[in-house]
Design a protein around this motif. Structure first.
Motif, PDB file in Angstrom:
ATOM      1  N   VAL A 126       7.028  -4.605  -5.700  1.00  0.00           N
ATOM      2  CA  VAL A 126       5.568  -4.618  -5.819  1.00  0.00           C
ATOM      3  C   VAL A 126       5.162  -5.210  -7.161  1.00  0.00           C
ATOM      4  CG1 VAL A 126       3.510  -3.169  -5.941  1.00  0.00           C
ATOM      5  CG2 VAL A 126       5.255  -2.704  -4.218  1.00  0.00           C
ATOM      6  N   LYS A 127       5.850  -4.794  -8.214  1.00  0.00           N
ATOM      7  CA  LYS A 127       5.544  -5.299  -9.558  1.00  0.00           C
ATOM      8  C   LYS A 127       5.793  -6.810  -9.640  1.00  0.00           C
ATOM      9  CE  LYS A 127       6.396  -4.197 -14.379  1.00  0.00           C
ATOM     10  NZ  LYS A 127       7.145  -3.377 -15.319  1.00  0.00           N
ATOM     11  N   ALA A 128       6.879  -7.276  -9.037  1.00  0.00           N
ATOM     12  CA  ALA A 128       7.189  -8.716  -9.044  1.00  0.00           C
ATOM     13  C   ALA A 128       6.123  -9.514  -8.303  1.00  0.00           C
ATOM     14  CB  ALA A 128       8.560  -8.952  -8.417  1.00  0.00           C
TER      15      ALA A 128
ATOM     16  N   LEU B 204      -0.260   3.119  -6.959  1.00  0.00           N
ATOM     17  CA  LEU B 204       0.278   3.099  -5.602  1.00  0.00           C
ATOM     18  C   LEU B 204       1.314   4.202  -5.388  1.00  0.00           C
ATOM     19  CD1 LEU B 204       0.489  -0.763  -5.159  1.00  0.00           C
ATOM     20  CD2 LEU B 204      -1.130   0.797  -4.056  1.00  0.00           C
ATOM     21  N   LYS B 205       2.070   4.550  -6.440  1.00  0.00           N
ATOM     22  CA  LYS B 205       2.991   5.696  -6.346  1.00  0.00           C
ATOM     23  C   LYS B 205       2.209   6.977  -6.118  1.00  0.00           C
ATOM     24  CE  LYS B 205       6.828   4.301  -9.316  1.00  0.00           C
ATOM     25  NZ  LYS B 205       7.470   4.536 -10.619  1.00  0.00           N
ATOM     26  N   TRP B 206       1.128   7.147  -6.908  1.00  0.00           N
ATOM     27  CA  TRP B 206       0.305   8.345  -6.782  1.00  0.00           C
ATOM     28  C   TRP B 206      -0.292   8.446  -5.378  1.00  0.00           C
ATOM     29  CZ3 TRP B 206      -5.032   8.895  -5.990  1.00  0.00           C
ATOM     30  CH2 TRP B 206      -5.495  10.205  -6.086  1.00  0.00           C
ATOM     31  N   ILE B 207      -0.828   7.349  -4.864  1.00  0.00           N
ATOM     32  CA  ILE B 207      -1.390   7.335  -3.507  1.00  0.00           C
ATOM     33  C   ILE B 207      -0.311   7.716  -2.497  1.00  0.00           C
ATOM     34  CG2 ILE B 207      -2.191   5.769  -1.674  1.00  0.00           C
ATOM     35  CD1 ILE B 207      -4.451   6.500  -3.443  1.00  0.00           C
TER      36      ILE B 207
ATOM     37  N   ILE C 101       5.155   1.719  -1.904  1.00  0.00           N
ATOM     38  CA  ILE C 101       6.262   1.930  -2.851  1.00  0.00           C
ATOM     39  C   ILE C 101       7.485   2.460  -2.109  1.00  0.00           C
ATOM     40  CG2 ILE C 101       7.005   3.189  -4.915  1.00  0.00           C
ATOM     41  CD1 ILE C 101       4.912   0.995  -5.479  1.00  0.00           C
ATOM     42  N   ASP C 102       7.274   3.322  -1.115  1.00  0.00           N
ATOM     43  CA  ASP C 102       8.391   3.817  -0.312  1.00  0.00           C
ATOM     44  C   ASP C 102       9.006   2.695   0.530  1.00  0.00           C
ATOM     45  OD1 ASP C 102       7.870   6.331  -1.311  1.00  0.00           O
ATOM     46  OD2 ASP C 102       6.897   7.067   0.516  1.00  0.00           O
ATOM     47  N   ARG C 103       8.161   1.804   1.039  1.00  0.00           N
ATOM     48  CA  ARG C 103       8.648   0.735   1.917  1.00  0.00           C
ATOM     49  C   ARG C 103       9.305  -0.399   1.150  1.00  0.00           C
ATOM     50  NH1 ARG C 103       3.416   1.108   3.991  1.00  0.00           N
ATOM     51  NH2 ARG C 103       2.988  -1.026   3.361  1.00  0.00           N
ATOM     52  N   LYS C 104       8.683  -0.855   0.074  1.00  0.00           N
ATOM     53  CA  LYS C 104       9.153  -2.058  -0.633  1.00  0.00           C
ATOM     54  C   LYS C 104       9.844  -1.757  -1.960  1.00  0.00           C
ATOM     55  CE  LYS C 104       7.426  -5.101   2.219  1.00  0.00           C
ATOM     56  NZ  LYS C 104       8.284  -5.904   3.054  1.00  0.00           N
TER      57      LYS C 104
ATOM     58  N   TYR D 150      -6.716  -7.399   6.829  1.00  0.00           N
ATOM     59  CA  TYR D 150      -6.120  -8.738   6.787  1.00  0.00           C
ATOM     60  C   TYR D 150      -4.676  -8.657   6.296  1.00  0.00           C
ATOM     61  CZ  TYR D 150      -5.170 -13.505   5.295  1.00  0.00           C
ATOM     62  OH  TYR D 150      -4.600 -14.728   5.125  1.00  0.00           O
ATOM     63  N   ALA D 151      -4.462  -7.808   5.318  1.00  0.00           N
ATOM     64  CA  ALA D 151      -3.153  -7.686   4.676  1.00  0.00           C
ATOM     65  C   ALA D 151      -2.581  -6.285   4.962  1.00  0.00           C
ATOM     66  CB  ALA D 151      -3.311  -7.928   3.179  1.00  0.00           C
ATOM     67  N   PRO D 152      -1.334  -6.038   4.587  1.00  0.00           N
ATOM     68  CA  PRO D 152      -0.699  -4.755   4.906  1.00  0.00           C
ATOM     69  C   PRO D 152      -1.415  -3.535   4.318  1.00  0.00           C
ATOM     70  CG  PRO D 152       0.934  -6.323   4.159  1.00  0.00           C
ATOM     71  CD  PRO D 152      -0.406  -6.953   3.929  1.00  0.00           C
ATOM     72  N   GLU D 153      -1.245  -2.416   5.008  1.00  0.00           N
ATOM     73  CA  GLU D 153      -1.719  -1.117   4.548  1.00  0.00           C
ATOM     74  C   GLU D 153      -0.794  -0.682   3.416  1.00  0.00           C
ATOM     75  OE1 GLU D 153      -3.445   2.809   4.576  1.00  0.00           O
ATOM     76  OE2 GLU D 153      -1.379   2.267   4.274  1.00  0.00           O
ATOM     77  N   LEU D 154      -1.354  -0.222   2.287  1.00  0.00           N
ATOM     78  CA  LEU D 154      -0.540   0.024   1.097  1.00  0.00           C
ATOM     79  C   LEU D 154      -0.360   1.494   0.726  1.00  0.00           C
ATOM     80  CD1 LEU D 154      -1.821  -2.856  -1.233  1.00  0.00           C
ATOM     81  CD2 LEU D 154       0.161  -2.823   0.295  1.00  0.00           C
TER      82      LEU D 154
END
Length: 146
Positions: free
Chosen positions: A87-89, A121-124, A79-82, A71-75
Motif C-alpha cells: 500500500v505504501k509503495a 487504513l490499519k486502524w479502519i 492492509i490485511d489483503r495487500k 470505481y476502485a477497490p473497497e479499502l
C-alpha cells in the motif's frame, strides 16, 4: 371485533411496549461493553491519514466501510489483503497504479504522508465488522471459504 375503547387500549399498550423495547435496545447498544468503534486506538498518525484521505478525495473512487465510490477497490481491509509495504509503495509511486485497466492517480506521497495513510487504513481494518468483511464483492462469492 374490538370496541373503540379496546382498540384505543390496544394501540396505547402496543405503543408503550414498543417504546420501552426501543429505549432498552438503545441503552444496550450504547453500553461501553458493546463499543466496536476502535476509537481508543486513534493516534495523530491516524488523524493525519484521515485528513489526507479526505483532502485527496479518495472516497470519490474507493469505499471504506461501504461508504464512497465503487470505481476502485473497497479499502476497509486492504492492509490485511495487500500488506502495508505494498500500500505504501502504491501511494509513493511516481507511476500511476493501473490494476485491471483502472488507473489511480500517482500521488507520489512523502514517506511521512504514506505512513499516515497506512496507519489510517490499519486502524479502519481493525474495526469489528461483525463478520461482514467476509464478502468484499458480490462478484467474489466463489472465493468465500466456509
Amino acid at each position: 371485533m374490538l370496541s373503540k375503547s379496546q382498540a384505543r387500549t390496544f394501540f396505547l399498550g402496543g405503543t408503550v411496549v414498543t417504546f420501552l423495547i426501543f429505549i432498552g435496545l438503545t441503552i444496550y447498544s450504547m453500553a461501553p461493553s458493546n463499543d466496536q468503534s476502535n476509537h481508543q486506538n486513534i493516534t495523530e498518525q491516524v488523524i493525519k491519514g484521515k485528513h489526507i484521505w479526505e483532502t485527496n478525495n479518495c472516497m470519490g473512487c474507493h469505499a471504506i466501510l461501504g461508504e464512497g465510490g465503487y470505481y476502485a477497490p473497497e479499502l476497509t481491509k486492504v492492509i490485511d489483503r495487500k500488506g502495508a509495504p505494498m500500500v505504501k509503495a502504491i501511494l509513493q509511486s511516481p507511476i500511476p497504479w493501473a490494476p485491471n485497466g483502472r488507473k489511480m492517480v500517482a500521488y507520489e506521497m512523502s514517506d511521512e504522508d504514506a505512513e499516515a495513510m497506512v496507519e489510517y487504513l490499519k486502524w479502519i481494518g481493525e474495526i469489528d465488522l461483525n463478520g461482514f468483511e467476509r464478502i468484499v464483492s458480490p462478484l467474489a462469492k466463489d472465493k468465500i471459504k466456509d
